[in-house]
Write a protein that holds these residues in place. Structure first.
Motif, PDB file in Angstrom:
ATOM      1  N   UNK A  82       0.844  -1.180   0.000  1.00 52.59           N
ATOM      2  CA  UNK A  82       0.000   0.000   0.000  1.00 52.59           C
ATOM      3  C   UNK A  82       0.886   1.238   0.000  1.00 52.59           C
ATOM      4  N   UNK A  83       0.530   2.185  -0.852  1.00 52.03           N
ATOM      5  CA  UNK A  83       1.264   3.448  -0.915  1.00 52.03           C
ATOM      6  C   UNK A  83       0.377   4.564  -0.402  1.00 52.03           C
ATOM      7  N   UNK A  84       0.920   5.365   0.482  1.00 54.63           N
ATOM      8  CA  UNK A  84       0.191   6.496   1.037  1.00 54.63           C
ATOM      9  C   UNK A  84       0.268   7.661   0.055  1.00 54.63           C
ATOM     10  N   UNK A  85      -0.878   8.197  -0.344  1.00 52.93           N
ATOM     11  CA  UNK A  85      -0.966   9.303  -1.287  1.00 52.93           C
ATOM     12  C   UNK A  85      -0.929  10.642  -0.538  1.00 52.93           C
ATOM     13  N   UNK A  86      -0.644  11.691  -1.296  1.00 56.92           N
ATOM     14  CA  UNK A  86      -0.580  13.039  -0.673  1.00 56.92           C
ATOM     15  C   UNK A  86      -1.937  13.511  -0.159  1.00 56.92           C
ATOM     16  N   UNK A  88      -4.081  11.835   1.392  1.00 58.91           N
ATOM     17  CA  UNK A  88      -4.457  11.102   2.589  1.00 58.91           C
ATOM     18  C   UNK A  88      -4.984   9.709   2.315  1.00 58.91           C
ATOM     19  N   UNK A  89      -5.230   9.398   1.059  1.00 58.92           N
ATOM     20  CA  UNK A  89      -5.755   8.069   0.748  1.00 58.92           C
ATOM     21  C   UNK A  89      -4.600   7.085   0.537  1.00 58.92           C
ATOM     22  N   UNK A  90      -4.945   5.820   0.530  1.00 60.90           N
ATOM     23  CA  UNK A  90      -3.985   4.758   0.271  1.00 60.90           C
ATOM     24  C   UNK A  90      -4.336   4.054  -1.034  1.00 60.90           C
ATOM     25  N   UNK A  91      -3.293   3.588  -1.721  1.00 65.86           N
ATOM     26  CA  UNK A  91      -3.519   2.904  -2.991  1.00 65.86           C
ATOM     27  C   UNK A  91      -2.668   1.640  -3.008  1.00 65.86           C
ATOM     28  N   UNK A  92      -3.262   0.539  -3.524  1.00 65.04           N
ATOM     29  CA  UNK A  92      -2.567  -0.733  -3.610  1.00 65.04           C
ATOM     30  C   UNK A  92      -1.595  -0.723  -4.777  1.00 65.04           C
TER      31      UNK A  92
END
Length: 92
Positions: A82-86, A88-92
């Motif tokens: 999972x990568x934390x986006x700027x 505030x959301x997370x993306x697989x």
């Protein structure tokens, strides 16, 4: 030992030619001295490279081994993270 004598004598001759005090031949002797120094440096580089290559060949011969094997299983795996986006959301 012989090569060290050649190097030392060559560099002494090169420095002597560059620093030759006679004014009317100063440019010629300086040029010859610089050329002699450049040839000696190139010769040293070639010798060092050949020595390094021989050492590499010796290491390859000494530390490389082969064995007969048979592949019995191949597995493919995929890493998921999972990568934390700027925003505030997370993306697989």
């Amino acid at each position: 030992m012989k090569s060290i004598k050649v190097i030392v004598i060559g560099f002494i001759l090169a420095v002597a030619l560059v620093a030759w005090p006679v004014e009317y031949t100063r440019n010629i002797t300086a040029g010859i001295g610089f050329i002699l120094g450049a040839v000696l440096v190139a010769w040293l580089g070639v010798r060092r490279r050949k020595g390094a290559w021989k050492g590499y060949e010796d290491d390859v011969r000494r530390y490389t081994g082969t064995t007969m094997m048979k592949v019995v299983w191949i597995e493919e795996s995929v890493d998921e993270r999972w990568e934390h986006q700027e925003d505030g959301s997370d993306r697989l």
